[in-house]
Design a protein around this motif. Sequence first.
Motif, mmCIF file in Angstrom:
data_model
loop_
_atom_site.group_PDB
_atom_site.id
_atom_site.type_symbol
_atom_site.label_atom_id
_atom_site.label_comp_id
_atom_site.label_asym_id
_atom_site.label_seq_id
_atom_site.Cartn_x
_atom_site.Cartn_y
_atom_site.Cartn_z
ATOM 1 N N VAL A 29 26.028 46.899 1.101
ATOM 2 C CA VAL A 29 25.065 46.989 1.816
ATOM 3 C C VAL A 29 24.560 47.351 3.307
ATOM 4 O O VAL A 29 24.340 48.764 3.451
ATOM 5 C CB VAL A 29 23.847 46.530 1.083
ATOM 6 C CG1 VAL A 29 22.534 45.833 1.848
ATOM 7 C CG2 VAL A 29 23.495 45.471 -0.344
ATOM 8 N N PRO A 30 25.353 46.354 4.018
ATOM 9 C CA PRO A 30 25.313 47.132 5.477
ATOM 10 C C PRO A 30 25.681 47.972 6.074
ATOM 11 O O PRO A 30 25.176 48.608 6.630
ATOM 12 C CB PRO A 30 26.167 45.658 6.083
ATOM 13 C CG PRO A 30 25.669 44.019 5.195
ATOM 14 C CD PRO A 30 25.510 45.151 3.802
ATOM 15 N N VAL A 31 26.964 47.907 5.452
ATOM 16 C CA VAL A 31 27.691 49.351 5.457
ATOM 17 C C VAL A 31 27.140 51.049 5.387
ATOM 18 O O VAL A 31 26.917 51.712 5.754
ATOM 19 C CB VAL A 31 29.555 49.550 5.718
ATOM 20 C CG1 VAL A 31 29.370 49.814 4.073
ATOM 21 C CG2 VAL A 31 30.160 50.660 6.275
ATOM 22 N N VAL A 32 26.628 50.775 3.926
ATOM 23 C CA VAL A 32 25.863 52.043 3.960
ATOM 24 C C VAL A 32 24.186 52.431 4.411
ATOM 25 O O VAL A 32 23.796 53.184 5.144
ATOM 26 C CB VAL A 32 25.383 52.124 1.961
ATOM 27 C CG1 VAL A 32 24.716 52.761 1.269
ATOM 28 C CG2 VAL A 32 26.586 51.631 1.028
ATOM 29 N N VAL A 33 23.961 50.905 4.675
ATOM 30 C CA VAL A 33 23.166 50.474 5.192
ATOM 31 C C VAL A 33 23.421 52.155 6.670
ATOM 32 O O VAL A 33 22.347 52.851 7.459
ATOM 33 C CB VAL A 33 21.976 49.441 5.715
ATOM 34 C CG1 VAL A 33 21.055 49.643 6.880
ATOM 35 C CG2 VAL A 33 21.504 49.125 4.392
ATOM 36 N N THR A 50 23.033 52.256 -4.000
ATOM 37 C CA THR A 50 24.646 52.611 -4.009
ATOM 38 C C THR A 50 25.578 51.270 -4.116
ATOM 39 O O THR A 50 26.665 51.670 -5.217
ATOM 40 C CB THR A 50 24.656 53.819 -2.979
ATOM 41 O OG1 THR A 50 24.045 54.000 -2.174
ATOM 42 C CG2 THR A 50 25.875 53.687 -3.017
ATOM 43 N N SER A 51 24.741 49.918 -4.114
ATOM 44 C CA SER A 51 25.695 48.861 -3.926
ATOM 45 C C SER A 51 24.897 48.408 -5.613
ATOM 46 O O SER A 51 26.877 48.137 -5.805
ATOM 47 C CB SER A 51 24.909 47.679 -3.332
ATOM 48 O OG SER A 51 25.033 46.416 -3.498
ATOM 49 N N ALA A 52 24.774 48.573 -6.277
ATOM 50 C CA ALA A 52 23.998 48.145 -7.392
ATOM 51 C C ALA A 52 25.518 48.931 -8.486
ATOM 52 O O ALA A 52 25.859 48.769 -9.037
ATOM 53 C CB ALA A 52 22.968 48.959 -8.213
ATOM 54 N N LEU A 53 25.391 50.267 -8.393
ATOM 55 C CA LEU A 53 26.637 51.029 -8.717
ATOM 56 C C LEU A 53 28.318 50.649 -8.857
ATOM 57 O O LEU A 53 28.910 50.899 -8.984
ATOM 58 C CB LEU A 53 26.568 52.521 -8.694
ATOM 59 C CG LEU A 53 27.532 53.636 -9.059
ATOM 60 C CD1 LEU A 53 27.539 53.728 -10.716
ATOM 61 C CD2 LEU A 53 27.482 55.012 -8.512
ATOM 62 N N VAL A 54 28.279 50.605 -7.272
ATOM 63 C CA VAL A 54 29.469 49.797 -6.759
ATOM 64 C C VAL A 54 29.996 48.714 -7.833
ATOM 65 O O VAL A 54 30.824 48.633 -8.233
ATOM 66 C CB VAL A 54 29.725 50.262 -5.226
ATOM 67 C CG1 VAL A 54 31.176 49.502 -4.818
ATOM 68 C CG2 VAL A 54 29.452 51.486 -4.699
ATOM 69 N N MET A 55 29.224 47.606 -7.780
ATOM 70 C CA MET A 55 29.036 46.211 -8.175
ATOM 71 C C MET A 55 29.540 47.020 -10.052
ATOM 72 O O MET A 55 30.423 45.797 -10.843
ATOM 73 C CB MET A 55 28.296 46.074 -7.932
ATOM 74 C CG MET A 55 28.054 45.238 -6.888
ATOM 75 S SD MET A 55 26.812 43.681 -6.564
ATOM 76 C CE MET A 55 24.742 45.107 -7.072
#
Length: 265
Positions: A29-33, A50-55
């Motif tokens: 989350v911080p890096v995509v922000v 995006t984080s949800a898909l990665v997870m």
Amino acid sequence: MDFVVLVGVGLLTGVTTVLFGFGGGFVAVPVVVWADAALGADAMRVATATSALVMVVNAGFATAVTPRPVLRALHGSGRLLLLLAAGAALGALATRPAPADLVRWAFVAYVALTIADLLLRPGFLRPGARAPSDGPRPLPALLGAPIGAVAAFLGVGGSVMTVPAMRRAGHSMRVASTLANPLTLAIALPATAVSLAGAAVPAAADDGKRLVGLVDVSAAAALLLGALPVIAVLRRRPPRIGDRTHARAYVGLLGVVMVAMLLTG
């Protein structure tokens, strides 16, 4: 340059997926922000999606390569998994109308409170004093809905709640972190489905970002490119880490993530 940095962060998410049960959310989350800062107020919504898909991919892959005897500890947890998924769907829907600053500061506050809880309340850094005498206990199914809702709203996988809970239930850090992956998968699947169907972000087209719903496909691909090989290697040859050192590293990583999120603001 953004792509290279994201691949590097992907390597880190691979490590955290195996060692701490973080499927990528708290790190991603911080890096995509940061990478999508040009989207302005929408950057946080895109980052959580995006984080949800990665997870989904990280946690699913990590679960698939986990030895079956370890996963048997979740036997009988069907209601818990269903409630995690239901809560996650509601949390992902709640993210849509929520102000970006609210989500950001809720993320920071949640991590700060979690760190304080792990440091001050017995059972995580000092599990021996309260370990159950009859073996590890299962997580109560009723915890599923609130864990899923909070995790999806913040764009994390719930491991920051499930790992401490399982540790206090009597599991070692290694087992608790491993079992967090299938629980994260139950949360991330419905959250990702909601995110992929999310409304378009107008600023994305102006900045040349390729979004599917609210998901930054390029960022997700870079993160997964770095993460998946690391997960495969570490699942086959996990590093030997003392249980207390493992727990302290977990708390330290949360501190680093909180600082990173503050800096991206």
